[in-house]
Scaffold this motif. Structure first.
Motif, mmCIF file in Angstrom:
data_model
loop_
_atom_site.group_PDB
_atom_site.id
_atom_site.type_symbol
_atom_site.label_atom_id
_atom_site.label_comp_id
_atom_site.label_asym_id
_atom_site.label_seq_id
_atom_site.Cartn_x
_atom_site.Cartn_y
_atom_site.Cartn_z
ATOM 1 N N SER A 1 0.830 -1.208 0.000
ATOM 2 C CA SER A 1 0.000 0.000 0.000
ATOM 3 C C SER A 1 0.860 1.251 0.000
ATOM 4 O O SER A 1 2.038 1.215 0.350
ATOM 5 N N ARG A 2 0.210 2.356 -0.362
ATOM 6 C CA ARG A 2 0.908 3.647 -0.381
ATOM 7 C C ARG A 2 -0.071 4.747 0.023
ATOM 8 O O ARG A 2 -1.139 4.879 -0.552
ATOM 9 N N LEU A 3 0.332 5.547 1.028
ATOM 10 C CA LEU A 3 -0.492 6.615 1.587
ATOM 11 C C LEU A 3 0.311 7.907 1.593
ATOM 12 O O LEU A 3 1.464 7.920 2.012
ATOM 13 N N VAL A 4 -0.306 8.998 1.154
ATOM 14 C CA VAL A 4 0.332 10.317 1.151
ATOM 15 C C VAL A 4 -0.399 11.198 2.163
ATOM 16 O O VAL A 4 -1.626 11.329 2.108
ATOM 17 N N ILE A 5 0.352 11.815 3.088
ATOM 18 C CA ILE A 5 -0.229 12.753 4.050
ATOM 19 C C ILE A 5 -0.257 14.110 3.358
ATOM 20 O O ILE A 5 0.750 14.783 3.251
ATOM 21 N N GLU A 6 -1.422 14.493 2.849
ATOM 22 C CA GLU A 6 -1.525 15.697 2.019
ATOM 23 C C GLU A 6 -1.629 16.992 2.795
ATOM 24 O O GLU A 6 -0.870 17.918 2.579
ATOM 25 N N SER A 7 -2.627 17.066 3.672
ATOM 26 C CA SER A 7 -2.876 18.333 4.357
ATOM 27 C C SER A 7 -3.598 18.067 5.667
ATOM 28 O O SER A 7 -4.661 17.453 5.667
ATOM 29 N N ILE A 8 -3.006 18.507 6.752
ATOM 30 C CA ILE A 8 -3.667 18.403 8.050
ATOM 31 C C ILE A 8 -3.456 19.731 8.764
ATOM 32 O O ILE A 8 -2.331 20.140 9.019
ATOM 33 N N LEU A 9 -4.556 20.405 9.040
ATOM 34 C CA LEU A 9 -4.513 21.694 9.734
ATOM 35 C C LEU A 9 -5.234 21.539 11.069
ATOM 36 O O LEU A 9 -6.425 21.244 11.104
ATOM 37 N N PHE A 10 -4.506 21.733 12.151
ATOM 38 C CA PHE A 10 -5.091 21.563 13.471
ATOM 39 C C PHE A 10 -5.624 22.891 14.013
ATOM 40 O O PHE A 10 -4.967 23.915 13.929
ATOM 41 N N ASN A 11 -6.856 22.844 14.562
ATOM 42 C CA ASN A 11 -7.446 23.981 15.280
ATOM 43 C C ASN A 11 -6.804 24.101 16.648
ATOM 44 O O ASN A 11 -6.631 25.185 17.177
ATOM 45 N N SER A 12 -6.533 22.946 17.224
ATOM 46 C CA SER A 12 -5.936 22.854 18.557
ATOM 47 C C SER A 12 -5.096 21.587 18.554
ATOM 48 O O SER A 12 -4.936 20.948 17.525
ATOM 49 N N SER A 13 -4.600 21.198 19.692
ATOM 50 C CA SER A 13 -3.792 19.977 19.737
ATOM 51 C C SER A 13 -4.640 18.716 19.596
ATOM 52 O O SER A 13 -4.111 17.638 19.390
ATOM 53 N N THR A 14 -5.976 18.865 19.665
ATOM 54 C CA THR A 14 -6.826 17.669 19.621
ATOM 55 C C THR A 14 -7.862 17.645 18.505
ATOM 56 O O THR A 14 -8.584 16.669 18.376
ATOM 57 N N THR A 15 -7.962 18.704 17.698
ATOM 58 C CA THR A 15 -8.924 18.694 16.579
ATOM 59 C C THR A 15 -8.321 19.339 15.340
ATOM 60 O O THR A 15 -7.531 20.273 15.427
ATOM 61 N N ALA A 16 -8.749 18.818 14.190
ATOM 62 C CA ALA A 16 -8.287 19.349 12.908
ATOM 63 C C ALA A 16 -9.445 20.007 12.175
ATOM 64 O O ALA A 16 -10.579 19.538 12.236
ATOM 65 N N SER A 17 -9.159 21.088 11.470
ATOM 66 C CA SER A 17 -10.167 21.715 10.624
ATOM 67 C C SER A 17 -10.106 21.129 9.216
ATOM 68 O O SER A 17 -11.058 21.204 8.457
ATOM 69 N N GLN A 18 -8.959 20.520 8.883
ATOM 70 C CA GLN A 18 -8.790 19.871 7.588
ATOM 71 C C GLN A 18 -7.860 18.678 7.775
ATOM 72 O O GLN A 18 -6.816 18.790 8.427
ATOM 73 N N PHE A 19 -8.261 17.530 7.214
ATOM 74 C CA PHE A 19 -7.477 16.303 7.344
ATOM 75 C C PHE A 19 -7.607 15.561 6.030
ATOM 76 O O PHE A 19 -8.619 14.914 5.770
ATOM 77 N N THR A 20 -6.608 15.691 5.154
ATOM 78 C CA THR A 20 -6.667 15.099 3.826
ATOM 79 C C THR A 20 -5.478 14.183 3.596
ATOM 80 O O THR A 20 -4.334 14.589 3.772
ATOM 81 N N VAL A 21 -5.780 12.953 3.198
ATOM 82 C CA VAL A 21 -4.758 11.994 2.806
ATOM 83 C C VAL A 21 -5.105 11.456 1.428
ATOM 84 O O VAL A 21 -6.273 11.479 1.024
ATOM 85 N N SER A 22 -4.093 10.973 0.711
ATOM 86 C CA SER A 22 -4.302 10.320 -0.586
ATOM 87 C C SER A 22 -3.881 8.874 -0.469
ATOM 88 O O SER A 22 -2.804 8.577 0.064
#
Length: 147
Positions: free
Chosen positions: A84-105
């Motif tokens: 398998s192959r996974l790309v960590i594209e975009s992860i923007l955290f609002n705080s240390s425990t929640t993300a406003s954007q979480f995108t992987v390919s």
């Protein structure tokens, strides 16, 4: 004054020569690695080990006997199966425990996704054939190689 400018110039050159990944903040870590797994970062491939930081832009690849479990800051877990192959594209955290954007390919392979503390609308998984919005909390999926 000339000495100070020269020192600052040398610092700027040294800073610019650092790999981009060295400046990236970790967004998660590999908590379980079963042999034959690799991390591609900034054009360099290294063997992935448990405890390794995962950052935006990283590519996780597994071979025929590889399997990896990733844990992100918002408690999201992704299991990357064999071949398998996974790309960590975009992860923007609002705080240390929640993300406003979480995108992987997911390029190809088998995956298990368990959403964390972030809003379901923050999650997005891209595949070669489309993008999935996540509304559930736990599911498995397979991405076949594009021919």
């Amino acid at each position: 004054m000339h000495f100070l400018i020269k020192k600052l110039s040398l610092f700027a050159i040294a800073f610019a020569m650092l790999p981009v990944a060295a400046m990236a903040s970790p967004v998660g870590e590999a908590i379980l690695v079963n042999q034959n797994a690799f991390l591609d970062r900034g054009g360099q491939r290294v063997e992935l080990i448990a405890g390794a930081d995962i950052s935006v832009g990283d590519i996780v690849t597994t071979g025929a006997t590889g399997q990896v479990q990733l844990l992100f800051q918002d408690e999201t877990r992704i299991v990357v199966g064999s071949n398998s192959r996974l790309v960590i594209e975009s992860i923007l955290f609002n705080s240390s425990t929640t993300a406003s954007q979480f995108t992987v390919s997911t390029v190809e392979g088998a995956f298990r996704f368990l959403s964390g503390n972030s809003e379901k609308s923050a999650y997005s998984i891209r595949t070669p054939n489309g993008t999935m919005g996540i509304r559930g909390t736990e599911f498995d999926f397979t991405v076949l190689p594009v021919e």
